[in-house]
Design a protein around this motif. Structure first.
Motif, PDB file in Angstrom:
ATOM      1  N   TYR A  66      26.629  14.431 -32.287  1.00  0.00           N
ATOM      2  CA  TYR A  66      27.794  14.371 -31.391  1.00  0.00           C
ATOM      3  C   TYR A  66      27.375  14.622 -29.942  1.00  0.00           C
ATOM      4  O   TYR A  66      27.769  13.886 -29.038  1.00  0.00           O
ATOM      5  N   LEU A  67      26.590  15.673 -29.726  1.00  0.00           N
ATOM      6  CA  LEU A  67      26.199  16.022 -28.361  1.00  0.00           C
ATOM      7  C   LEU A  67      25.406  14.903 -27.695  1.00  0.00           C
ATOM      8  O   LEU A  67      25.562  14.641 -26.509  1.00  0.00           O
ATOM      9  N   VAL A  68      24.560  14.244 -28.465  1.00  0.00           N
ATOM     10  CA  VAL A  68      23.706  13.196 -27.906  1.00  0.00           C
ATOM     11  C   VAL A  68      24.453  11.871 -27.750  1.00  0.00           C
ATOM     12  O   VAL A  68      24.317  11.193 -26.736  1.00  0.00           O
ATOM     13  N   GLU A  69      25.279  11.514 -28.728  1.00  0.00           N
ATOM     14  CA  GLU A  69      25.883  10.185 -28.730  1.00  0.00           C
ATOM     15  C   GLU A  69      27.289  10.120 -28.129  1.00  0.00           C
ATOM     16  O   GLU A  69      27.676   9.092 -27.593  1.00  0.00           O
ATOM     17  N   ASP A  70      28.066  11.203 -28.264  1.00  0.00           N
ATOM     18  CA  ASP A  70      29.464  11.134 -27.844  1.00  0.00           C
ATOM     19  C   ASP A  70      29.807  12.033 -26.664  1.00  0.00           C
ATOM     20  O   ASP A  70      30.821  11.827 -26.009  1.00  0.00           O
ATOM     21  N   ASP A  71      29.026  13.044 -26.424  1.00  0.00           N
ATOM     22  CA  ASP A  71      29.309  13.992 -25.358  1.00  0.00           C
ATOM     23  C   ASP A  71      28.536  13.583 -24.106  1.00  0.00           C
ATOM     24  O   ASP A  71      27.623  12.763 -24.174  1.00  0.00           O
ATOM     25  N   ILE A  72      28.899  14.165 -22.987  1.00  0.00           N
ATOM     26  CA  ILE A  72      28.204  13.844 -21.732  1.00  0.00           C
ATOM     27  C   ILE A  72      27.425  15.044 -21.202  1.00  0.00           C
ATOM     28  O   ILE A  72      27.013  15.048 -20.055  1.00  0.00           O
ATOM     29  N   ILE A  73      27.213  16.037 -22.050  1.00  0.00           N
ATOM     30  CA  ILE A  73      26.517  17.250 -21.604  1.00  0.00           C
ATOM     31  C   ILE A  73      25.056  16.946 -21.281  1.00  0.00           C
ATOM     32  O   ILE A  73      24.432  16.106 -21.918  1.00  0.00           O
ATOM     33  N   CYS A  74      24.552  17.629 -20.272  1.00  0.00           N
ATOM     34  CA  CYS A  74      23.157  17.477 -19.861  1.00  0.00           C
ATOM     35  C   CYS A  74      22.316  18.588 -20.479  1.00  0.00           C
ATOM     36  O   CYS A  74      22.824  19.680 -20.742  1.00  0.00           O
ATOM     37  N   PRO A  75      21.035  18.333 -20.688  1.00  0.00           N
ATOM     38  CA  PRO A  75      20.172  19.344 -21.304  1.00  0.00           C
ATOM     39  C   PRO A  75      20.103  20.652 -20.523  1.00  0.00           C
ATOM     40  O   PRO A  75      19.905  21.711 -21.119  1.00  0.00           O
ATOM     41  N   ASP A  76      20.277  20.605 -19.211  1.00  0.00           N
ATOM     42  CA  ASP A  76      20.180  21.827 -18.408  1.00  0.00           C
ATOM     43  C   ASP A  76      21.538  22.492 -18.178  1.00  0.00           C
ATOM     44  O   ASP A  76      21.637  23.484 -17.460  1.00  0.00           O
ATOM     45  N   ASP A  77      22.588  22.006 -18.820  1.00  0.00           N
ATOM     46  CA  ASP A  77      23.925  22.586 -18.675  1.00  0.00           C
ATOM     47  C   ASP A  77      23.953  23.966 -19.327  1.00  0.00           C
ATOM     48  O   ASP A  77      23.525  24.148 -20.462  1.00  0.00           O
ATOM     49  N   SER A  78      24.463  24.948 -18.600  1.00  0.00           N
ATOM     50  CA  SER A  78      24.498  26.324 -19.121  1.00  0.00           C
ATOM     51  C   SER A  78      25.434  26.465 -20.323  1.00  0.00           C
ATOM     52  O   SER A  78      25.366  27.447 -21.053  1.00  0.00           O
ATOM     53  N   ASN A  79      26.296  25.481 -20.550  1.00  0.00           N
ATOM     54  CA  ASN A  79      27.213  25.519 -21.693  1.00  0.00           C
ATOM     55  C   ASN A  79      26.682  24.816 -22.933  1.00  0.00           C
ATOM     56  O   ASN A  79      27.390  24.719 -23.930  1.00  0.00           O
ATOM     57  N   LEU A  80      25.450  24.332 -22.900  1.00  0.00           N
ATOM     58  CA  LEU A  80      24.903  23.597 -24.039  1.00  0.00           C
ATOM     59  C   LEU A  80      24.926  24.445 -25.316  1.00  0.00           C
ATOM     60  O   LEU A  80      25.357  23.981 -26.363  1.00  0.00           O
ATOM     61  N   GLY A  81      24.481  25.693 -25.236  1.00  0.00           N
ATOM     62  CA  GLY A  81      24.467  26.562 -26.414  1.00  0.00           C
ATOM     63  C   GLY A  81      25.861  26.789 -26.972  1.00  0.00           C
ATOM     64  O   GLY A  81      26.081  26.735 -28.187  1.00  0.00           O
ATOM     65  N   GLN A  82      26.805  27.040 -26.078  1.00  0.00           N
ATOM     66  CA  GLN A  82      28.182  27.258 -26.512  1.00  0.00           C
ATOM     67  C   GLN A  82      28.755  25.989 -27.134  1.00  0.00           C
ATOM     68  O   GLN A  82      29.397  26.028 -28.180  1.00  0.00           O
ATOM     69  N   ARG A  83      28.514  24.882 -26.489  1.00  0.00           N
ATOM     70  CA  ARG A  83      29.038  23.609 -27.006  1.00  0.00           C
ATOM     71  C   ARG A  83      28.450  23.315 -28.381  1.00  0.00           C
ATOM     72  O   ARG A  83      29.143  22.889 -29.293  1.00  0.00           O
ATOM     73  N   TYR A  84      27.150  23.554 -28.532  1.00  0.00           N
ATOM     74  CA  TYR A  84      26.500  23.339 -29.826  1.00  0.00           C
ATOM     75  C   TYR A  84      27.110  24.255 -30.886  1.00  0.00           C
ATOM     76  O   TYR A  84      27.467  23.803 -31.972  1.00  0.00           O
ATOM     77  N   ALA A  85      27.260  25.538 -30.571  1.00  0.00           N
ATOM     78  CA  ALA A  85      27.827  26.490 -31.533  1.00  0.00           C
ATOM     79  C   ALA A  85      29.246  26.086 -31.942  1.00  0.00           C
ATOM     80  O   ALA A  85      29.600  26.123 -33.125  1.00  0.00           O
ATOM     81  N   LEU A  86      30.051  25.700 -30.982  1.00  0.00           N
ATOM     82  CA  LEU A  86      31.428  25.308 -31.296  1.00  0.00           C
ATOM     83  C   LEU A  86      31.488  24.044 -32.151  1.00  0.00           C
ATOM     84  O   LEU A  86      32.316  23.942 -33.063  1.00  0.00           O
ATOM     85  N   THR A  87      30.625  23.088 -31.867  1.00  0.00           N
ATOM     86  CA  THR A  87      30.648  21.875 -32.680  1.00  0.00           C
ATOM     87  C   THR A  87      30.103  22.137 -34.074  1.00  0.00           C
ATOM     88  O   THR A  87      30.558  21.523 -35.041  1.00  0.00           O
ATOM     89  N   VAL A  88      29.154  23.065 -34.217  1.00  0.00           N
ATOM     90  CA  VAL A  88      28.680  23.442 -35.559  1.00  0.00           C
ATOM     91  C   VAL A  88      29.835  24.070 -36.348  1.00  0.00           C
ATOM     92  O   VAL A  88      30.049  23.748 -37.524  1.00  0.00           O
ATOM     93  N   VAL A  89      30.596  24.954 -35.704  1.00  0.00           N
ATOM     94  CA  VAL A  89      31.770  25.541 -36.367  1.00  0.00           C
ATOM     95  C   VAL A  89      32.747  24.433 -36.752  1.00  0.00           C
ATOM     96  O   VAL A  89      33.276  24.411 -37.872  1.00  0.00           O
ATOM     97  N   TYR A  90      32.987  23.514 -35.855  1.00  0.00           N
ATOM     98  CA  TYR A  90      33.910  22.404 -36.115  1.00  0.00           C
ATOM     99  C   TYR A  90      33.482  21.640 -37.365  1.00  0.00           C
ATOM    100  O   TYR A  90      34.278  21.413 -38.279  1.00  0.00           O
ATOM    101  N   TYR A  91      32.204  21.221 -37.422  1.00  0.00           N
ATOM    102  CA  TYR A  91      31.743  20.450 -38.569  1.00  0.00           C
ATOM    103  C   TYR A  91      31.621  21.313 -39.828  1.00  0.00           C
ATOM    104  O   TYR A  91      31.814  20.823 -40.939  1.00  0.00           O
ATOM    105  N   SER A  92      31.338  22.602 -39.685  1.00  0.00           N
ATOM    106  CA  SER A  92      31.231  23.505 -40.832  1.00  0.00           C
ATOM    107  C   SER A  92      32.581  23.747 -41.498  1.00  0.00           C
ATOM    108  O   SER A  92      32.645  24.068 -42.681  1.00  0.00           O
ATOM    109  N   THR A  93      33.644  23.630 -40.731  1.00  0.00           N
ATOM    110  CA  THR A  93      34.981  23.920 -41.246  1.00  0.00           C
ATOM    111  C   THR A  93      35.822  22.658 -41.407  1.00  0.00           C
ATOM    112  O   THR A  93      37.047  22.734 -41.390  1.00  0.00           O
TER     113      THR A  93
END
Length: 128
Positions: A66-93
């Motif tokens: 999702y982050l690579v194909e559908d999102d527009i987040i950049c690798p140096d974005d300070s929210n990358l970790g948070q965005r990853y964690a939230l999307t993992v929760v989303y897909y886990s649930t």
């Protein structure tokens, strides 16, 4: 006026060729593959290894995709970790089956039936 049907066409159809309208969008001033590799390297550090990213059925793999194909987040974005964690929760649930998004705050990052993953919210902030 129209006449009786004929065996041969009365005019030659025209053929229109449509060309691409623009070049692909390059996010973060990086070629897509370089952006993907940089995001992957950061996610491996966050998640503690590559194993989950290699299983296409894992929430981690789905989040990375999702982050690579559908999102527009950049690798140096300070929210990358948070965005990853939230999307993992989303897909886990089973987030695709969520029907409701509720918050007691008037500034809730809820949009329709989905939770926006791009705005920070102290009350709902994910801490690593």
């Amino acid at each position: 006026t129209t006449g009786d049907p004929t065996i041969t066409p009365t005019s030659t159809p025209s053929i229109t060729t449509i060309s691409p309208t623009s070049t692909p969008t390059i996010l973060c001033d990086l070629e897509p593959e370089k952006r993907k590799l940089q995001i992957e390297a950061k996610i491996i550090k966050i998640s503690g290894g590559e194993d989950a990213l290699e299983d296409p059925n894992s929430p981690q793999f789905k989040s990375f995709t999702y982050l690579v194909e559908d999102d527009i987040i950049c690798p140096d974005d300070s929210n990358l970790g948070q965005r990853y964690a939230l999307t993992v929760v989303y897909y886990s649930t089973n987030g695709d089956a969520w029907f409701e998004c509720a918050s007691s705050k008037s500034t809730s990052p809820c949009v329709g039936n989905r939770r926006r993953l791009d705005d920070s919210d102290e009350e709902n902030e994910v801490v690593r």
